[in-house]
Design an enzyme around this catalytic site. Structure first.
Site, PDB file in Angstrom:
ATOM      1  N   GLU A 294       0.854  -1.192   0.000  1.00 28.94           N
ATOM      2  CA  GLU A 294       0.000   0.000   0.000  1.00 28.94           C
ATOM      3  C   GLU A 294       0.890   1.243   0.000  1.00 28.94           C
ATOM      4  OE1 GLU A 294      -3.436  -0.209   2.404  1.00 28.94           O
ATOM      5  OE2 GLU A 294      -3.908   1.929   2.227  1.00 28.94           O
ATOM      6  N   ASN A 337      -3.418  -1.825   7.525  1.00 30.69           N
ATOM      7  CA  ASN A 337      -4.704  -2.357   7.066  1.00 30.69           C
ATOM      8  C   ASN A 337      -4.485  -3.863   6.997  1.00 30.69           C
ATOM      9  OD1 ASN A 337      -6.019   0.126   6.782  1.00 30.69           O
ATOM     10  ND2 ASN A 337      -5.093   0.445   4.756  1.00 30.69           N
ATOM     11  N   GLU A 418     -10.621   4.466   8.987  1.00 32.47           N
ATOM     12  CA  GLU A 418     -10.774   4.146   7.566  1.00 32.47           C
ATOM     13  C   GLU A 418     -11.359   2.749   7.367  1.00 32.47           C
ATOM     14  OE1 GLU A 418      -6.853   5.026   5.877  1.00 32.47           O
ATOM     15  OE2 GLU A 418      -7.503   7.108   5.546  1.00 32.47           O
ATOM     16  N   ASP A 491      -2.424  14.313   7.248  1.00 35.52           N
ATOM     17  CA  ASP A 491      -1.976  13.037   6.672  1.00 35.52           C
ATOM     18  C   ASP A 491      -0.733  13.206   5.797  1.00 35.52           C
ATOM     19  OD1 ASP A 491      -1.833  10.422   6.007  1.00 35.52           O
ATOM     20  OD2 ASP A 491      -3.526  10.420   4.632  1.00 35.52           O
ATOM     21  N   GLU A 513       5.100   8.921  14.084  1.00 33.31           N
ATOM     22  CA  GLU A 513       5.069   8.183  12.812  1.00 33.31           C
ATOM     23  C   GLU A 513       5.361   9.148  11.666  1.00 33.31           C
ATOM     24  OE1 GLU A 513       1.901   5.195  12.085  1.00 33.31           O
ATOM     25  OE2 GLU A 513       1.566   6.180  10.150  1.00 33.31           O
ATOM     26  N   GLU A 519       4.007   9.302  -0.539  1.00 27.96           N
ATOM     27  CA  GLU A 519       2.614   9.198  -0.987  1.00 27.96           C
ATOM     28  C   GLU A 519       2.079  10.509  -1.548  1.00 27.96           C
ATOM     29  OE1 GLU A 519      -0.014   7.889   2.141  1.00 27.96           O
ATOM     30  OE2 GLU A 519      -1.813   8.405   1.008  1.00 27.96           O
ATOM     31  N   TRP A 669     -12.909  14.003   1.837  1.00 28.59           N
ATOM     32  CA  TRP A 669     -12.228  13.367   0.714  1.00 28.59           C
ATOM     33  C   TRP A 669     -12.039  14.369  -0.422  1.00 28.59           C
ATOM     34  CZ3 TRP A 669     -15.666   8.292   0.425  1.00 28.59           C
ATOM     35  CH2 TRP A 669     -15.303   7.461   1.491  1.00 28.59           C
TER      36      TRP A 669
HETATM   37  O1  GCW Z   1      -2.639   8.399   4.176  1.00 24.58           O
HETATM   38  C1  GCW Z   1      -3.514   7.363   4.310  1.00 24.58           C
HETATM   39  C2  GCW Z   1      -3.183   6.470   3.174  1.00 24.58           C
HETATM   40  C3  GCW Z   1      -3.683   5.088   3.397  1.00 24.58           C
HETATM   41  C4  GCW Z   1      -3.137   4.607   4.727  1.00 24.58           C
HETATM   42  C5  GCW Z   1      -3.628   5.526   5.818  1.00 24.58           C
HETATM   43  C6  GCW Z   1      -3.083   5.159   7.177  1.00 24.58           C
HETATM   44  C7  GCW Z   1      -2.472   2.402   5.360  1.00 24.58           C
HETATM   45  O2  GCW Z   1      -3.710   7.016   2.022  1.00 24.58           O
HETATM   46  O3  GCW Z   1      -3.248   4.297   2.329  1.00 24.58           O
HETATM   47  O4  GCW Z   1      -3.486   3.280   4.995  1.00 24.58           O
HETATM   48  O5  GCW Z   1      -3.198   6.819   5.554  1.00 24.58           O
HETATM   49  O6  GCW Z   1      -2.083   5.729   7.554  1.00 24.58           O
HETATM   50  O7  GCW Z   1      -3.647   4.304   7.837  1.00 24.58           O
END
Ligand code: GCW
Length: 846
Positions: A294, A337, A418, A491, A513, A519, A669
């Protein structure tokens, strides 16, 4: 336009020979061109021209004024009150690190001269070095190309004295033989005792009588993972000793020595020591059991589940070795996930095989636990954390894991986030869920890392939700549970403020983290060195206990006295031959490890040592490349999300620009949710007149962010709403003009990066030169795509026009909107040929 990046010399971080480094290549640099403190000055501020006075003891100070010039008045774009400040020449530094330049990140400063090889010139390689595919990472051990230094190393290192028999000591010995042989161009032998000058002695007082006999005073401070490396008389011979209290400390010391030598630093007076400031330094792999990753842009997963546990690949061992070389000591194998299959006996055997391969390198294995596993694989009808059957299921599971992996690190958990199940499904809190797992792990000394990345569509400000949910739980977590918090409240954006949870959970150890996989930052292709981003976060002042309560001091336990400390980086590593999908993304893995070990190390120093080890020590390479790296993150911020904009990328792939998206079912979103641009203005009001998310920060930080006169420009639109024609005090420009300016500066910075890169041709191998050049070209096109698409969109809502002194967008807004249809989303390679071939043609960049 032509806003450049300040070119300046970056000094290696300890007194070392730099040969006759050109004293800064100044010129048309824009000192902190977009630095908020310097107010977006475009003034000519050249690179440094000064030279540090060095010598074997290291430079005294470089030309601090040159540093100031190179960095403009710099200042920190991000730290609330903290600064990523100029260091005008550290005592034992070969040269001064000058101003950490504004938000362009360019450093001024002077290169010191020092060490024993004085002014040796690096020859232009002839022939050009053989092609490299990047697979050797920063552990290349290339023969020293300058005669004086080579002779020094050949005399200093002739043989390695046999280390103890543990796997870890053997790994250290093998690495030293390989590294020293490569660097000296000789065969380094292994012998039972020192046989003459040039012995390398390694071990603990327990494993080596020679080490014991030295009674090194520094060992006390080395703790369980640290080391002492120094010149010493061993057995009456001149040598170098690598000592520690544990075998893993010896391995770390061995890598520290090899790093020092790969940076061509002097051996005379050698005295290296290190001990980590954070206990658990973990890579989080978002790897799925089907081999996909992912948000991974470097091929498939490193773990070949189908051939495990029988086969451990060399690559697996090299991965562990690379991690050990930068001090990483933990790996979460699977995606947050999480697939609950990882907790079955079959997969635990595979995980155990990996743990066995990692163990000699001091790397512990952790797993992402699927909260719903008791239902999914346990045959239970509930995962309620208060159910006796559920608790027992986890106890049995933990017992099974520790039978197979006695040093298992613990669980990482994404719950009620999520779409993942979690304790809230049963009306219970995150603490209830975490504590249930913590209880199962506690008898084995394992920990739970419970993620705070939670948000839901309840009408409240998304960025405020994690704090609202977790802050009230402070003090309610078991002592072996930690809460793992992303660096920012949103994020992993190109820039966002630090999460207000840091400092707000005095009784709950927080892990930081970070994301190494880019990304939101151009994935594998864009050159974005994350050191400045990490540094910005770590130096951000929470003011939790007054000034100096930085995020670094929170997570290293200093501020609240946490007994357990941890930092995690979401890995950018995969099966790609270069490991990370691009040569430069290796630097993000590297800098994570180095900053996890020491959160106070500077991004610039790490860039410097990475370049020296990975590309070349030639100042004609080190200078332009470190300058590119240090400016690269701000360049991306400028061409993607300047002035505090956030999350305006394509909603699924998070790659290209899509500020217009407004039709997705969940409010947050949609990019429009974040920028809130309309005819009257732009920005998300998070002050007391809006969502008041700003109130989650401690008073000093909050007041600064809440006021128009004190908020750093870099966070303006993240926290405040402004009119298009409001003026920025720092630059005198209107918001609209400043957006046009910054988007343009961002594109120009990439052009400058391309020019800088061209200057290293012939000084590194042709393959990596071409690979990087190709990616920079794509980055340049895509920076222009970002600029043009965003400016067209904001022009349409604001009814403003782009001044004719700037390049006109290549296409109308509809063209950019239609790209979504023309270039269907591919999460791993969302490139759009329309951007860099055909229409618009590359000519748009001229
Ligand atoms: O930024 C988002 C990502 C997801 C990710 C999530 C998370 C692993 O788009 O892909 O899932 O964060 O950190 O849990």
């Amino acid at each position: 336009m032509g806003f450049g990046i300040a070119l300046a010399i970056v000094a290696c971080s300890s007194g070392h020979s730099t040969s006759s480094a050109p004293g800064g290549s100044g010129g048309s640099a824009s000192g902190g061109a977009t630095g908020n403190a310097s107010g977006g000055s475009t003034g000519q501020a050249g690179g440094a021209t000064g030279k540090g006075s060095g010598g074997a003891t290291g430079g005294v100070a470089g030309a601090a004024t040159a540093g100031t010039a190179g960095g403009g008045s710099g200042g920190s774009p991000a730290s609330f009150g903290g600064t990523i400040s100029a260091v005008g020449g550290a005592g034992n530094s070969g040269g001064a690190a000058g101003g950490a330049g504004g938000s362009s990140g360019a450093r001024g400063g002077a290169q010191g001269t020092g060490g024993t090889s004085g002014t040796e010139q690096y020859p232009v390689p002839n022939p050009i070095p053989a092609d490299e595919d990047g697979s050797q990472l920063w552990l290349r051990y290339v023969k020293i190309p300058i005669p004086g230094r080579l002779a020094e190393y050949q005399a200093a290192f002739t043989h390695v004295v046999k280390a103890g028999s543990s796997d870890t000591l053997q790994a250290a010995q093998v690495e030293l033989v390989k590294g020293l042989s490569g660097l000296t161009g000789t065969t380094i032998s292994v012998s039972d005792q020192p046989t003459g000058d040039g012995a390398v002695v390694l071990g603990t007082p327990a494993s080596s009588s020679l080490v014991k006999s030295l009674s090194l005073p520094g060992l006390g401070a080395a703790g369980t993972e640290g080391y002492v490396v120094q010149s010493a008389e061993v057995g009456g011979k001149k040598g170098v000793v690598i000592a520690a209290n544990t075998d893993i400390g010896v391995l770390r010391g061995s890598f520290a020595l090899l790093r020092h030598l790969q940076c061509h630093r002097p051996v005379e007076g050698l005295a290296l020591a290190g001990t980590p400031k954070i206990q658990r330094r973990i890579l989080d792999h978002w790897d799925n059991l089907d081999g996909s990753v992912e948000r991974g842009y470097a091929g498939t997963s490193l773990w070949n589940w189908s051939s495990l546990p029988a086969t451990i690949s060399q690559r697996t061992k090299d991965y562990a070795r690379a991690n050990a070389s930068v001090g990483i000591n933990g790996v979460v194998l699977n995606n947050v996930n999480a697939n609950s299959q990882i907790l079955t006996s079959e997969y635990l055997d595979k995980a155990a095989a990996l743990a066995t391969a990692f163990r000699p390198y001091g790397i512990g294995v952790y797993l992402s636990a699927q909260y719903g596993a008791p239902i999914q694989i346990g045959g239970l009808s509930t995962a309620d954390p208060t159910s006796t059957a559920v608790k027992q299921w986890w106890v049995t599971e933990a017992n099974t894991i520790y039978q197979k992996i006695p040093d298992f690190g613990g669980f990482l958990v994404k719950a009620n986030s999520e779409g993942q199940p979690g304790p809230a499904d049963y009306g219970k809190t995150h603490a209830d869920g975490a504590n249930m797992l913590a209880a199962a792990l506690a008898p084995h000394s394992g920990i739970v890392l419970w993620r705070a990345f939670v948000y839901k569509d309840d009408g409240s400000d998304r960025i405020a939700q994690a704090y609202s949910e977790f802050k009230p739980l402070d003090g309610k977590f078991a002592s072996n549970a930690m809460v793992q918090v992303k660096n920012g409240p949103l994020d992993f954006q190109p820039r966002e403020p630090f999460s207000p949870l840091f400092g707000a959970m005095p009784s709950t150890p927080l892990a930081l983290e970070l994301q190494l996989t880019n990304e939101y930052l151009g994935e594998d292709t864009h050159l974005v060195y994350l050191g400045p981003l990490f540094e910005e976060v770590l130096k951000s002042d929470t003011y939790a206990k007054g000034q100096g309560s930085t995020v670094a001091r929170v997570i290293d336990g200093t501020v609240h006295g946490y007994a357990t400390t941890a930092i995690a980086g979401v890995a950018n590593i995969g099966s790609d031959v270069s490991w990370t999908g691009s040569h430069f993304n290796q630097a993000n893995w590297y800098v994570f490890g180095r900053m996890a070990w020491d959160p106070d190390v500077s991004a610039a120093d790490v860039a410097d040592e990475w370049v020296r080890q990975t590309l070349s020590n030639d100042p004609a390479v080190v200078t332009p490349v470190t300058t590119m790296m240090m400016g690269s993150r701000q360049a991306a911020v400028n061409y993607m999300t300047p002035l505090g904009l956030a999350h305006i990328m394509g909603s699924d792939d998070h790659y290209g620009p899509a500020p217009w998206i407004s039709n997705l079912s969940q409010a947050d979103w949609n990019p429009v949710y974040f920028h809130k641009a309309d005819a009257t203005g732009i920005g998300f009001d998070r002050t007391s007149t809006g969502s008041n998310a700003v109130s989650q920060y401690f008073a000093t930080a909050r007041d600064k962010l809440a006021s128009r006169s004190t908020i750093p420009d870099d966070f303006l639109l993240f926290f405040q709403r402004v009119g298009w024609d409001d003026k920025l005090a720092s630059s005198g420009r209107t918001i609209w003009d400043e957006l046009v300016y910054r988007y343009s500066v961002g594109v120009d910075a990439v052009a400058t990066m391309r020019d800088s890169w061209k200057t290293v041709e012939g000084r590194i191998d042709a393959k990596r030169f071409k690979d990087v050049g190709d990616f920079l070209q794509t980055q340049h096109y895509e920076a222009r795509w970002w600029r043009d698409a965003c400016l067209q969109y904001f022009a349409s809502v604001s009814k403003h026009t782009i001044s004719s002194s700037y390049a006109a967008p290549a296409h109308d807004l509809q063209f950019y909107k239609d790209l979504e249809i023309k270039c269907p989303s591919d999460a791993t390679k969302p490139r759009c040929p329309d951007i860099y071939s055909g229409t618009p043609s590359p000519a748009i960049l001229k």
